[in-house]
Design an enzyme around this catalytic site. Structure first.
Site, PDB file in Angstrom:
ATOM      1  N   LYS A   1       0.959  -1.102  -0.040  1.00 55.22           N
ATOM      2  CA  LYS A   1      -0.004  -0.111   0.210  1.00 55.22           C
ATOM      3  C   LYS A   1       0.892   1.229  -0.152  1.00 55.22           C
ATOM      4  O   LYS A   1       2.266   1.266   0.519  1.00 55.22           O
ATOM      5  CB  LYS A   1      -0.928  -0.189   1.235  1.00 55.22           C
ATOM      6  CG  LYS A   1      -2.137   1.019   1.156  1.00 55.22           C
ATOM      7  CD  LYS A   1      -3.320   0.230   0.587  1.00 55.22           C
ATOM      8  CE  LYS A   1      -4.650   0.865   0.682  1.00 55.22           C
ATOM      9  NZ  LYS A   1      -5.675   0.160   0.184  1.00 55.22           N
TER      10      LYS A   1
ATOM     11  N   ASP B   1     -23.313  10.796   4.946  1.00 54.06           N
ATOM     12  CA  ASP B   1     -21.929  11.178   4.264  1.00 54.06           C
ATOM     13  C   ASP B   1     -21.640  12.482   4.929  1.00 54.06           C
ATOM     14  O   ASP B   1     -22.638  13.217   5.065  1.00 54.06           O
ATOM     15  CB  ASP B   1     -22.321  11.185   2.835  1.00 54.06           C
ATOM     16  CG  ASP B   1     -20.737  11.217   2.113  1.00 54.06           C
ATOM     17  OD1 ASP B   1     -20.030  12.164   2.318  1.00 54.06           O
ATOM     18  OD2 ASP B   1     -20.443  10.230   1.433  1.00 54.06           O
TER      19      ASP B   1
ATOM     20  N   THR C   1     -16.035  -3.334  -6.527  1.00 54.51           N
ATOM     21  CA  THR C   1     -15.858  -3.597  -5.109  1.00 54.51           C
ATOM     22  C   THR C   1     -17.279  -3.237  -4.648  1.00 54.51           C
ATOM     23  O   THR C   1     -17.809  -4.139  -3.613  1.00 54.51           O
ATOM     24  CB  THR C   1     -15.107  -2.215  -4.689  1.00 54.51           C
ATOM     25  OG1 THR C   1     -13.783  -2.344  -5.123  1.00 54.51           O
ATOM     26  CG2 THR C   1     -14.991  -2.211  -3.319  1.00 54.51           C
TER      27      THR C   1
HETATM   28  P1  NAI Z   1     -14.269   7.800  -1.702  1.00 53.16           P
HETATM   29  O1  NAI Z   1     -13.276   8.825  -1.265  1.00 53.16           O
HETATM   30  O2  NAI Z   1     -14.680   7.723  -3.121  1.00 53.16           O
HETATM   31  O3  NAI Z   1     -15.862   7.808  -0.865  1.00 53.16           O
HETATM   32  C1  NAI Z   1     -15.619   7.887   0.594  1.00 53.16           C
HETATM   33  C2  NAI Z   1     -17.112   8.534   0.813  1.00 53.16           C
HETATM   34  O4  NAI Z   1     -17.021   8.607   2.332  1.00 53.16           O
HETATM   35  C3  NAI Z   1     -16.914  10.074   0.480  1.00 53.16           C
HETATM   36  O5  NAI Z   1     -18.160  10.510  -0.055  1.00 53.16           O
HETATM   37  C4  NAI Z   1     -16.800  11.021   1.752  1.00 53.16           C
HETATM   38  O6  NAI Z   1     -17.376  12.030   1.585  1.00 53.16           O
HETATM   39  C5  NAI Z   1     -17.275   9.866   2.688  1.00 53.16           C
HETATM   40  N1  NAI Z   1     -16.842   9.942   4.110  1.00 53.16           N
HETATM   41  C6  NAI Z   1     -15.910  10.322   4.581  1.00 53.16           C
HETATM   42  N2  NAI Z   1     -15.834  10.381   6.101  1.00 53.16           N
HETATM   43  C7  NAI Z   1     -17.244  10.136   6.347  1.00 53.16           C
HETATM   44  C8  NAI Z   1     -17.530  10.100   7.656  1.00 53.16           C
HETATM   45  N3  NAI Z   1     -16.832  10.280   8.743  1.00 53.16           N
HETATM   46  N4  NAI Z   1     -19.033   9.893   7.404  1.00 53.16           N
HETATM   47  C9  NAI Z   1     -19.677   9.765   6.525  1.00 53.16           C
HETATM   48  N5  NAI Z   1     -19.162   9.641   5.301  1.00 53.16           N
HETATM   49  C10 NAI Z   1     -17.713   9.964   5.099  1.00 53.16           C
HETATM   50  O7  NAI Z   1     -13.592   6.244  -1.345  1.00 53.16           O
HETATM   51  P2  NAI Z   1     -14.074   4.749  -2.096  1.00 53.16           P
HETATM   52  O8  NAI Z   1     -13.348   4.535  -3.156  1.00 53.16           O
HETATM   53  O9  NAI Z   1     -15.630   4.794  -2.225  1.00 53.16           O
HETATM   54  O10 NAI Z   1     -13.658   3.697  -0.928  1.00 53.16           O
HETATM   55  C11 NAI Z   1     -14.592   3.945   0.489  1.00 53.16           C
HETATM   56  C12 NAI Z   1     -13.812   2.552   1.291  1.00 53.16           C
HETATM   57  O11 NAI Z   1     -13.640   1.528   0.604  1.00 53.16           O
HETATM   58  C13 NAI Z   1     -12.419   3.048   1.734  1.00 53.16           C
HETATM   59  O12 NAI Z   1     -12.159   2.728   2.969  1.00 53.16           O
HETATM   60  C14 NAI Z   1     -11.492   2.306   0.701  1.00 53.16           C
HETATM   61  O13 NAI Z   1     -10.215   1.792   1.236  1.00 53.16           O
HETATM   62  C15 NAI Z   1     -12.406   0.971   0.826  1.00 53.16           C
HETATM   63  N6  NAI Z   1     -12.065   0.262  -0.421  1.00 53.16           N
HETATM   64  C16 NAI Z   1     -12.236   0.917  -1.796  1.00 53.16           C
HETATM   65  C17 NAI Z   1     -11.995   0.142  -3.037  1.00 53.16           C
HETATM   66  C18 NAI Z   1     -12.436   0.623  -4.242  1.00 53.16           C
HETATM   67  O14 NAI Z   1     -12.247  -0.161  -5.188  1.00 53.16           O
HETATM   68  N7  NAI Z   1     -12.506   2.111  -4.359  1.00 53.16           N
HETATM   69  C19 NAI Z   1     -11.728  -0.998  -3.053  1.00 53.16           C
HETATM   70  C20 NAI Z   1     -11.583  -1.933  -1.501  1.00 53.16           C
HETATM   71  C21 NAI Z   1     -11.830  -1.039  -0.377  1.00 53.16           C
HETATM   72  N1  PHE Z   2      -7.530   0.463  -3.255  1.00 57.24           N
HETATM   73  C1  PHE Z   2      -8.162  -0.616  -3.501  1.00 57.24           C
HETATM   74  C2  PHE Z   2      -8.253  -1.805  -2.420  1.00 57.24           C
HETATM   75  O1  PHE Z   2      -8.054  -1.491  -1.050  1.00 57.24           O
HETATM   76  C3  PHE Z   2      -8.167  -1.421  -5.034  1.00 57.24           C
HETATM   77  C4  PHE Z   2      -6.813  -1.676  -5.010  1.00 57.24           C
HETATM   78  C5  PHE Z   2      -6.897  -3.112  -5.247  1.00 57.24           C
HETATM   79  C6  PHE Z   2      -6.049  -1.015  -5.867  1.00 57.24           C
HETATM   80  C7  PHE Z   2      -5.442  -3.731  -5.536  1.00 57.24           C
HETATM   81  C8  PHE Z   2      -4.741  -1.659  -6.121  1.00 57.24           C
HETATM   82  C9  PHE Z   2      -4.577  -3.248  -6.041  1.00 57.24           C
HETATM   83  O2  PHE Z   2      -8.809  -2.945  -2.582  1.00 57.24           O
END
Ligand code: NAI
Ligand code: PHE
Length: 348
Positions: free
Chosen positions: A76, A203, A151
């Protein structure tokens, strides 16, 4: 700063005076293949918190890849920004990406990055112009595009598997509380609403809540209500660390299915949830759809159909984990770690 012990392979740390950013890459394990995991760019209270976060997140990626049966290790990147991304000018952000790419080059392919909180496919396009060690470029730039939708599909499979384990007959009519309506949460909300769930959302960005209320008829609650609002399924899709042992002892839900990496702030929280009979779908299993998308498309040559099928199979993996946890009287986290360890110790 005294560095604590770590069971990972390597941590690289660099500070750049020009931008004021700290760059951390944690390579936790290359046992199953080159390490991979996204780039998280945000403000941290101090560089040592950023190092600790990169290392913890890298460890979770090792478990995620192993449990999903992907031939990759865990790593990471964390970029500790000098100010929130929205306040940085374009030139500073470009310079930060250039420095990050230079760090990736130094790791010589032992680690490949991808998007995470604070970075997007557009950023991956910029990085990919500077180093080949990047997953998740936009479709326009020849990449597989955002990992968010896959995801979300996997998290929805986790919601269904968790609901089944908790004795519910499908998602229809269940109160599903989605925290965070970003790349993952917004799609999870759509999938849950489409299956007939009574959607509750929160959010920090009110516009995102308003959009979910308009489009999906979601009820909007305060961000502070996320661990006190009664629901059937809690779906954290913001940052990790939401569930402390105290929260686990009181959170009024039957199921937790987490997109957020490292949801449990305290490992003991898993035991508290088990004793309360709350079904917890461990984050590193439930949220593997993004990794399946990126590695499937960019390393294994899978088409979109195969990626979606493998992502939906997260539901079967979780059903096996729930059954194992029940039989052995252990937490679902322990059962999931057992699955990952079996792959890690049986790997090349
Ligand atoms: P993002 O940044 O697009 O969305 C996160 C959302 O959470 C935003 O709308 C933000 O305003 C909101 N937020 C932040 N703090 C908050 C709080 N205290 N209360 C309520 N809302 C809050 O991130 P994304 O890509 O949707 O990822 C979400 C989670 O899933 C992260 O923890 C990320 O590491 C995890 N994740 C994401 C993956 C992906 O493919 N994007 C894959 C695996 C895990
Ligand atoms: N950041 C995402 C995760 O936590 C997507 C990701 C997967 C990015 C694998 C790179 C490699 O799963």
């Amino acid at each position: 700063m005294a560095l604590p012990e770590w069971d990972g392979e390597l941590t690289s740390v660099r500070y750049d005076r020009g931008t004021g950013a700290w760059f951390v890459v944690g390579v936790h394990s290359t046992r199953l293949g080159p390490a991979s995991g996204g780039t998280r760019a945000m403000v941290y209270p101090s560089p040592d918190v950023a190092v600790a976060d990169a290392r913890r997140l890298a460890g979770a990626m090792t478990s995620k890849m192993a449990a999903a049966g992907l031939p990759m290790g865990g790593g990471k990147s964390v970029i500790a920004l000098p100010a929130p991304r929205a306040e940085l000018d374009d030139a500073t952000w470009q310079r930060i990406l250039e420095l990050h790419a230079a760090n990736l080059e130094l790791l010589g392919g032992n680690y490949t990055t991808g998007p995470d909180i604070g970075t997007s496919s557009a950023d991956m396009d910029v990085l990919a112009g500077l180093t080949p060690h990047v997953f998740g470029r936009s479709v326009a730039a020849g990449g597989p595009g955002s990992s968010g939708p896959m995801t979300a599909l996997g998290v929805f499979a986790a919601i269904r598997a968790g609901a089944r384990e908790a004795g519910f007959d499908g998602v229809d009519g269940l109160r599903v509380l989605v925290q965070g309506l970003g790349a993952v949460g917004a799609d999870v909300a759509r999938l849950a609403a489409g299956a007939g769930a009574k959607l509750i959302v929160t959010d920090v960005d009110p516009a995102r809540c308003a959009a979910a209320a308009d489009e999906l008829g979601a009820e909007v609650v305060d961000t502070g209500a996320v661990t006190t609002r009664e629901c059937d399924v809690l779906v954290p899709c913001a940052t990790g660390g939401l569930v402390t042992a105290e929260v686990a002892a009181t959170v009024p839900t039957a199921v937790i299915a987490s997109a957020a990496n490292n949801l449990l702030a305290d490992p003991y929280a898993a035991e508290v949830l088990r004793r309360r009979g709350i079904t917890y779908a461990p984050d590193f299993v439930a949220n593997a759809g993004g990794a399946i998308h990126l590695v499937g498309r960019e390393v294994l040559g899978w088409d979109a159909r195969r990626v979606a099928d493998r992502t939906e199979a997260i539901g079967d993996t979780l059903a096996g984990i729930f059954a194992d946890a029940r039989t052995r009287g252990v937490t679902t986290v322990e059962a999931a770690q057992t699955l990952a360890s079996r792959t890690l110790t049986g790997g090349q």
